[in-house]
Every structure is written in structure tokens, then in C-alpha cells.
Design an enzyme around this catalytic site. Structure first.
Site, short mmCIF file in Angstrom:
data_model
loop_
_atom_site.label_atom_id
_atom_site.label_comp_id
_atom_site.label_asym_id
_atom_site.label_seq_id
_atom_site.Cartn_x
_atom_site.Cartn_y
_atom_site.Cartn_z
N LYS A 187 3.86 12.93 31.86
CA LYS A 187 5.25 12.49 31.73
C LYS A 187 5.45 11.68 30.45
CE LYS A 187 7.31 10.94 35.52
NZ LYS A 187 7.53 10.16 36.76
N TYR B 221 -9.14 4.17 13.27
CA TYR B 221 -9.10 3.65 14.64
C TYR B 221 -7.65 3.27 14.94
CZ TYR B 221 -9.03 -0.72 12.00
OH TYR B 221 -8.72 -1.71 11.09
N GLU C 202 6.78 0.35 33.69
CA GLU C 202 7.28 1.54 34.36
C GLU C 202 6.67 2.81 33.77
OE1 GLU C 202 11.69 -0.31 35.43
OE2 GLU C 202 11.45 1.06 33.74
N GLU D 276 0.84 -1.21 0.00
CA GLU D 276 0.00 0.00 0.00
C GLU D 276 0.87 1.26 0.00
OE1 GLU D 276 -3.63 1.71 2.86
OE2 GLU D 276 -2.47 -0.05 3.44
N LYS E 152 -0.10 -10.89 15.43
CA LYS E 152 -1.17 -10.43 14.55
C LYS E 152 -1.26 -11.26 13.27
CE LYS E 152 -2.85 -6.25 12.17
NZ LYS E 152 -2.59 -4.81 11.91
N LYS F 185 -9.14 3.18 -2.78
CA LYS F 185 -9.51 2.46 -1.56
C LYS F 185 -10.87 2.94 -1.06
CE LYS F 185 -7.46 1.32 2.99
NZ LYS F 185 -6.27 1.54 3.84
N GLY G 217 22.78 3.67 28.69
CA GLY G 217 23.20 3.59 30.07
C GLY G 217 23.04 2.16 30.56
N SER H 48 23.07 -0.38 33.34
CA SER H 48 23.01 -0.43 34.81
C SER H 48 23.28 -1.81 35.36
CB SER H 48 21.61 0.01 35.26
OG SER H 48 20.64 -0.94 34.85
N GLY H 49 23.30 -2.83 34.48
CA GLY H 49 23.36 -4.20 34.97
C GLY H 49 21.98 -4.77 35.23
N GLY H 50 20.93 -3.96 34.95
CA GLY H 50 19.56 -4.41 35.16
C GLY H 50 18.98 -5.05 33.90
N CYS I 49 -5.78 -3.04 1.51
CA CYS I 49 -5.77 -3.25 2.96
C CYS I 49 -7.16 -3.41 3.57
CB CYS I 49 -4.98 -2.13 3.62
SG CYS I 49 -4.37 -2.53 5.28
#
Length: 572
Positions: A543, A116, A431, A44, A182, A110, A319, A321-323, A149
Site C-alpha cells: 500500500k 546509504y 497510520e 554541491e 541534524k 569528490k 479534505g 475532516s476536523g481531525g 560533502c
């Protein structure tokens, strides 16, 4: 029985790069033509790239798109090309051009415009109407119907009309964005349409990353009984060549009221009466379905690679962090760009544990990426000294934790500015949902690789990386140790949040399924916990609006997909 040779050009265009897209289209066309194909179908809006968004509001862009289409049409020979472009007269249309022997012999607009989820097509395009009569194209003696589509998703859409009007093969071109697993639903839906219409269906999808969206390709062909006869691989460009058998359909249609023909056949544009001469029959490829976590991982790799390369970046800085979160982002980046283009930075503070520093160093060694250590302690202490007069008499708290995070963000941005490396942020969807990140701190960066991946799935992706490698690329301690931001002594995530095994299902219901707090409570979740979590999601909206884009891999992602008002008073 007629056999039509079809090429499915599963390409990775770049939005707005008309010259680059034209080159891809021509290269794929030449490959299809040399293979003796009767027809080649592209995704498309493959002239402009999908989705072009507000670029189509520029008249100059629309005119250039048309000129590019005409250049492509002039390149065509005996193989008929079905290519997507932006058509215009009084309005704009998401359209198909049918090109052969140097000319545009027909167009289709089309008819069903999605509006949506991540789609905004009604903002830009006008649907094709009865004033744009449907036509079939006789290609190799086969009457072919073409759609775009969303047209195929409705059982009462133009594909059904074309089949009733005499179509013997349907070609549907797509820019269908990926979300996890999907592809299975797509194939099931198209198989149903094929059974209803009694026609084989050629389904061509775009591949590649475009800002937050990633397109997985996975183009395929089903026969008139809905049986899969060919499938292209996911997440890679491919020109798949398939010999499609076109049996007479009158018997099936006469015996099935769903497929009975209309009294008035649709008009037919003649292209060719016989298939092209060929020596050998090609074997239809059926690419294997991917393991669910490999599918998710490959989507993150492709989305990250294309965002960086299409925007002119060669290197990234992370960065480390070891996480668990920075670990999986580093793995994705190394696979997306090559380890030589990934730079990991350990930024320890007085609260950083020895094992976190050693885990980050071992990961960098295992991946083969650049690794360096820059302590934030001098900067952190300088902030404390500067702020001491203003903070006198106040107990250290969250502000002191956030200062550390912002010190790290400044260091990463300094490296980015000086070296030209893009900063990859490492926050996950869990998070981001509850605001468990520092604005202007660990949210700083240009691209958020795992912003749409819940924490529990981050763990599963890490296990997948080690399983796929056949060794512990990711140190086992990274996966087994309790998650922590390490911004205060002995800090753990579960001191601020419920365990992720509890949190993630609530977030999935609230964010991805739009359940109210009350509905989630009625499903058996603790009322106080649900009220607290949903409130955190709501107040973190401001945020998230300031966080970078990232790969969309779920049915509803933060960003252009989930659009909630920052200011509202509903607490359902």
C-alpha cells in the site's frame, strides 16, 4: 594575521533548471564581488541542482551542465568562485570548479561517495583517486583546500590530507538533506575536523525542497579551534559574508601530532597573493538555533512549497475532516503558499459528528482559507444500492468504511482535475506504517505532507502552531478530542490500534532503527502487541508503495529511504 572575506551562497537550485540555476549563481556572485569578497562558495552540484539522479545518464544533460559552468566562469571577476558541477571524461564525477577572472583555473573530484540512506552516488559517479592529484589554491595569500560533502565526514579523508599538505583554510560544499535536529550533529562533526586539521572550515549547504528531500541550509564557519564564528539561518536562501581570520598554524601543528605537516607540501595554484582591499570589517552573523518543533514545521513548509512551485502548482485542495492530521496539513499549506491558495473541503457522511464539521469550519476561518462542504452521502448511498445484490446477506463491515473514504478521494480528484489544484494527502507516519488508511481513498493525492511525522509529533506541531501564533489558530477541541476516522458510529482510532503513546515508540524502533520484533520485545514491550504491530507494518508495504511522495524529516522515511521487499517471509 591574514583576513579572508568569504561568501557562503546558501542557494535553492532546481534540479535540471540549468538556466535558472545559472541566474541564481550569477546574482549571488555579483553580491559577493561587490562586497569585496575574496572567495564565494556554492552548494554541491549547484549547476545541476542536487540530486540530479538519472538526468546525469543523459549525455546531452551532462554537456549542457558543462556549457552552463563555462558561462558562469566567464562571468567571474576578482572574487574566486567554488562551484559544484558534473565533470566527465570516461566516467562521471561529482566535482568542484574553481573559477576566477573568466576562467576555470582548477577542478576537484569528490573522493568519498555516499551510498546509504537516501544517497545513490555510486550509481552515477566515480570517486576521485590518486590519479586526480590534490591541489591547494592560493587565494588572497591563503592556501585553500576544497572538498565536497561526504569528504569531510571521515577523519582520514581528503581534508586531513590537504591540511597536512599545507592548507590554511578548508571549504566544504554540501547537498546535505535535512532530518530532525541534524544540524547539531553536523556542527559538532565539522568542529572536530577543524580541531584535527587546525584550519578554519567554511561549510556551505544547499537549501530547498527536492521531491521527498528537504535541505535546511544552516551553512556555517568554524575557526581552527572548532569554535563557531558564523551561521546562516535554516530553510531560507542567504548569502552570508564572513571575515575569516587565518592565523599561522605551524605552532599548533607542531605541538599536536594530529596536525603535523607532511614532508611534501601539496602543489599550489596561484590565484592572488593578497586579500582584496576593503574599508570595513563585517560582523559575523550567528543565526539562532530553532526550537525543535519550529524546525520540523519549517521543514514541512519548505518541502511542500518547493514541491508545488517547482512543479508548476499554485493551489492545493485538502479534505478537512476536523481531525488533527488534516488540520496540521492545512496550516502547513497556508504558510507554504498563502491562505488564498488553499482550498478546504468538508465531506461529511451519516457518521460525521457535528463538532468535526464545526472544527473544520472554524479552522478554515482562522486560517483565512477557502472552505466548502460537499456531502458524500448521495454517492455513498448510490454505491450501497449498486452493490446490494452482490453483498446480499453479508454484514456491513470494513468495505463500507472504505467506500466512504474512496468517495472522498474521488471528490478531491474531481476538484483537482477541474481546477488544477494539487490534492494534499493527510496521513501521518503512524497510520502509513500499520496500513491504517484506505488505498485509493484517503491516500489519493499528489503530495503527502506529514507522511514522515509520527502521530504524537503531529499533536506537538499543532500545539506549536498555536504557541507561535499566540492564539488558538487550531481549535482546542481538535487537539483534545479522541482521534477517529468517523466511518462508523462512535468510531475511535484506539478501537483498531493501541494508543499512540504505545504505538509510536514501537514503530520508531522497528521502522527507523531497524530493530527486529524480538529485539523490541526484549526491550520490555508486550510480545503479542509487538508481533501484531510489526506484522501490520510488513503487510502494508504494498500500500505504501502506491502512496504519493512527501517530506522526509526523520533519519529513515518510507519511500526512497527505507527499502523493504514487499514479498518476504522474515518474522524476526
Amino acid at each position: 594575521m591574514t583576513v579572508l572575506r568569504v561568501a557562503l551562497a546558501q542557494l535553492n537550485p532546481t534540479v535540471g533548471d540549468l538556466d535558472g540555476n545559472l541566474k541564481k549563481l550569477m546574482e549571488a556572485y555579483d553580491q559577493a564581488d561587490e562586497a569585496g569578497c575574496d572567495l564565494v562558495a556554492y552548494p554541491e552540484l549547484s549547476i545541476t541542482g542536487y540530486p540530479p539522479e538519472d538526468l546525469v545518464l543523459k549525455p546531452g544533460f551532462v554537456a549542457d551542465n558543462r556549457a552552463t559552468l563555462e558561462s558562469f566562469a566567464a562571468h567571474t571577476k576578482e572574487c574566486t568562485a567554488i562551484v559544484g558541477f558534473v565533470d566527465s571524461d570516461r566516467d562521471l564525477y561529482n566535482a568542484i570548479a574553481v573559477c576566477v577572472r573568466g576562467e576555470i583555473v582548477g577542478t576537484y573530484r569528490k573522493r568519498m561517495l555516499p551510498n546509504y540512506s537516501v544517497f545513490d552516488e555510486q550509481r552515477y559517479f566515480t570517486p576521485g583517486t590518486e590519479n586526480d592529484p590534490l591541489e591547494l589554491y592560493e587565494i588572497g595569500g591563503v592556501k585553500v583546500g576544497v572538498t565536497v560533502c561526504e569528504d569531510i565526514w571521515s577523519p582520514f579523508g581528503p581534508l586531513a590530507t590537504q591540511a597536512a599538505g599545507g592548507a590554511e583554510l578548508s571549504v566544504n560544499i554540501n547537498g546535505s538533506p535535512y532530518h530532525w535536529e541534524k544540524d547539531t550533529g553536523r556542527e559538532r562533526m565539522v568542529a572536530t575536523r577543524a580541531q584535527d586539521a587546525h584550519t578554519p572550515i567554511v561549510y556551505v549547504n544547499q537549501v530547498g525542497g527536492q521531491d521527498e528531500l528537504v535541505f535546511d541550509g544552516g551553512s556555517f564557519v568554524v575557526d581552527g579551534e572548532g569554535q563557531l564564528i558564523a551561521r546562516a539561518p535554516q530553510f531560507v536562501e542567504d548569502v552570508m559574508i564572513v571575515d575569516v581570520s587565518i592565523p599561522p598554524v605551524y605552532r599548533s601543528r607542531l605541538l599536536d601530532p594530529r596536525g603535523k605537516a607532511t614532508d611534501t607540501p601539496l602543489p599550489v595554484v596561484h590565484v592572488s597573493a593578497e586579500p582584496r582591499t576593503r574599508d570595513l570589517v563585517v560582523e559575523s552573523p550567528i543565526a539562532d538555533e530553532l526550537d525543535p518543533h519550529r524546525e520540523l514545521y519549517d521543514a514541512l513548509v519548505l518541502g511542500t512549497r518547493d514541491y508545488l512551485r517547482k512543479n508548476g502548482f499554485t493551489d492545493v485542495v485538502i479534505g478537512l475532516s476536523g481531525g488533527i492530521d488534516s488540520t496540521i496539513v492545512a496550516c502547513v499549506a497556508a504558510d507554504a503558499l498563502g491562505p488564498e491558495h488553499v482550498h478546504g473541503v468538508s465531506m461529511p457522511s451519516r457518521y460525521s459528528s457535528d463538532h468535526s464539521k464545526s472544527d473544520a469550519e472554524l479552522l478554515a476561518e482562522n486560517l483565512g482559507i477557502d472552505y466548502r462542504t460537499i456531502s458524500i452521502e448521495p454517492a455513498f448511498q448510490a454505491y450501497l444500492d449498486m452493490l446490494a445484490p452482490s453483498f446480499e446477506g453479508r454484514e456491513p463491515g470494513l468495505t463500507y468504511e472504505n467506500i466512504q473514504s474512496r468517495c472522498r478521494g474521488q471528490i478531491l480528484m474531481a476538484l483537482s482535475n477541474e481546477m488544477g489544484w494539487m490534492v494534499l494527502t493527510t496521513g501521518n507516519k503512524s497510520e502509513l506504517a500499520v496500513g491504517y488508511f484506505t488505498i485509493y481513498g484517503d491516500s489519493v493525492g499528489g503530495y503527502a505532507v506529514i507522511k514522515d511525522v509520527l502521530k504524537l509529533d503531529v499533536y506537538e506541531l499543532c500545539r506549536y502552531v498555536n504557541r507561535a501564533a499566540g492564539r488558538d489558530v487550531i481549535p482546542p477541541d481538535v487537539i483534545t478530542k479522541p482521534p477517529s476516522a468517523e466511518l462508523r458510529p462512535d468510531q475511535r482510532d484506539d478501537q483498531s490500534l493501541p494508543p499512540y503513546e504505545v504505538l509510536d515508540p514501537i514503530l520508531e524502533l522497528y521502522v527507523e532503527h531497524d530493530r527486529t520484533a524480538q529485539e523490541i520485545i526484549e526491550l520490555g514491550h508486550d510480545e503479542a502487541l509487538v508481533r501484531r504491530i510489526t506484522r501490520l507494518v510488513d503487510i502494508a508495504e504494498y500500500k505504501r508503495r502506491q502512496s504519493p511522495p512527501g517530506v522526509r524529516v526523520s533519519p529513515k522515511a518510507f519511500g526512497k529511504d527505507r527499502r523493504m521487499p514487499i514479498t518476504h517471509g522474515y518474522r524476526g
